[in-house]
Design an enzyme around this catalytic site. Structure first.
Site, PDB file in Angstrom:
ATOM      1  N   CYS A 106     110.065  16.158  -4.129  1.00  0.00           N
ATOM      2  CA  CYS A 106     110.505  17.025  -4.950  1.00  0.00           C
ATOM      3  C   CYS A 106     110.259  16.336  -6.137  1.00  0.00           C
ATOM      4  O   CYS A 106     110.921  15.314  -6.740  1.00  0.00           O
ATOM      5  CB  CYS A 106     111.995  17.300  -4.660  1.00  0.00           C
ATOM      6  N   CYS A 111     105.701  21.212  -8.930  1.00  0.00           N
ATOM      7  CA  CYS A 111     106.855  21.454  -8.037  1.00  0.00           C
ATOM      8  C   CYS A 111     106.422  21.601  -6.703  1.00  0.00           C
ATOM      9  O   CYS A 111     105.371  22.358  -6.539  1.00  0.00           O
ATOM     10  CB  CYS A 111     107.481  22.876  -8.623  1.00  0.00           C
TER      11      CYS A 111
HETATM   12  N1  DGL Z   1     110.597  21.549  -4.863  1.00  0.00           N
HETATM   13  C1  DGL Z   1     111.484  21.126  -6.095  1.00  0.00           C
HETATM   14  C2  DGL Z   1     110.489  20.272  -7.084  1.00  0.00           C
HETATM   15  O1  DGL Z   1     109.340  19.723  -6.739  1.00  0.00           O
HETATM   16  C3  DGL Z   1     112.133  22.137  -6.936  1.00  0.00           C
HETATM   17  C4  DGL Z   1     112.808  23.251  -6.475  1.00  0.00           C
HETATM   18  C5  DGL Z   1     114.061  23.494  -6.930  1.00  0.00           C
HETATM   19  O2  DGL Z   1     114.331  23.967  -8.016  1.00  0.00           O
HETATM   20  O3  DGL Z   1     115.253  23.062  -6.155  1.00  0.00           O
HETATM   21  O4  DGL Z   1     110.593  20.238  -8.125  1.00  0.00           O
END
Ligand code: DGL
Length: 277
Positions: free
Chosen positions: A89, A203
């Site tokens: 993430c 993301c």
């Molecule tokens: N998958 C997450 C990232 O790479 C973020 C998604 C969220 O906002 O929770 O930033």
């Protein structure tokens, strides 16, 4: 009496063959990292953990994200004894990677916006970067830009709507085309955007929408960090025995009705057991 020296370097025993690699995200975005990891290390036992009770991270404060991520990873490390944890993430990594490394005594691999490889491949020198609101405002991203793309034009855009669109797509639904079109329009409205030839998906949810984004940015190369992260994990675990004796676990922080619709996508990735933390 001989002088005895103790070396701490190799003092910890190698991890058990079934010790998992923990892959953590707020939701299903980290599955894009898991896909790359499966290609690199098909025999690695994995626990995929999603903080669905905390999703979306991108709309939370830095303090809230840091506290959640450090607390959850601490609990998970204690319960599952992973050999390595991957924060799949960008939002959590750009905010809490240092803190998590300070509190856990296992290797931690983070996910940061792929600005460096984007700067290496852009021909026009104009790079679009889409991430969550929390990611794009981080000093960590300023540092990556200063170090690797100081001579480039980096256009950063917060695209929070794409997180829910990606979650919907993975559940078998149709992602909201309007949200994707609005995001593309917002990027194209930025000064110099007509020269974008490289799009950083900062993301881990966004590669799930790669085809939809390509419709709006047909000439741009999309780039994310998943393959690099998988290679890094393979490097850090080289020589370790790995056995996947049972189906891998998908771990969630809250039981809710929507989990059932995720099953096909989880099972397709070898995550056949669902648990709640
Ligand atoms: N998958 C997450 C990232 O790479 C973020 C998604 C969220 O906002 O929770 O930033």
């Amino acid at each position: 009496m001989p002088h005895v020296r103790f070396s701490m370097a190799n003092s910890s025993p190698p991890p058990a063959a079934d010790a998992p690699i923990l892959v953590f995200d707020s939701g299903v975005g980290g599955l894009t990292v898991l896909d790359a990891l499966r290609r690199e290390l098909p025999d690695a036992p994995v626990i995929y953990a999603a903080d669905n009770a905390g999703l979306p991270y991108g709309e939370k404060s830095e303090a809230e994200i840091a506290a959640r991520v450090a607390g959850l990873l601490g609990r998970m490390a204690e319960r599952f004894r992973p050999r390595l944890a991957c924060i799949a993430c960008n939002t959590a990594s750009t905010i809490a990677l240092g803190m998590v490394r300070d509190v856990l005594n296992i290797p931690i691999v983070g996910t940061v916006p792929a600005i460096k490889p984007a700067a290496e491949i852009t021909r026009t020198g104009t790079i679009g970067l889409i991430g969550t609101g929390a990611t794009i405002r981080q000093a960590y991203v300023d540092r990556l830009e200063a170090e690797f793309a100081a001579d480039k034009h980096l256009l950063r855009l917060a695209a929070p709507g794409l997180v829910a669109a990606a979650e919907a797509k993975l559940r078998g639904g149709t992602p909201d085309a309007g949200v994707i079109a609005d995001t593309a329009a917002a990027m194209k409205a930025m000064a110099g955007a007509e020269n974008i030839d490289t799009l950083v998906l900062a993301c881990t949810h966004f590669p799930l929408l790669s085809e939809e984004l390509a419709e709006h940015f047909p000439g741009a190369r999309q780039i994310d960090g998943a393959a690099g992260i998988a290679r890094r994990i393979a490097f850090l675990t080289q020589g370790q025995a790995m056995i996947r004796s049972a189906g891998d676990i998908a771990l969630f922080t809250r039981a809710d009705d929507k989990l059932a619709s995720l099953r096909p996508a989880l099972e397709a990735r070898g995550l056949s057991r669902m648990e709640i933390l």
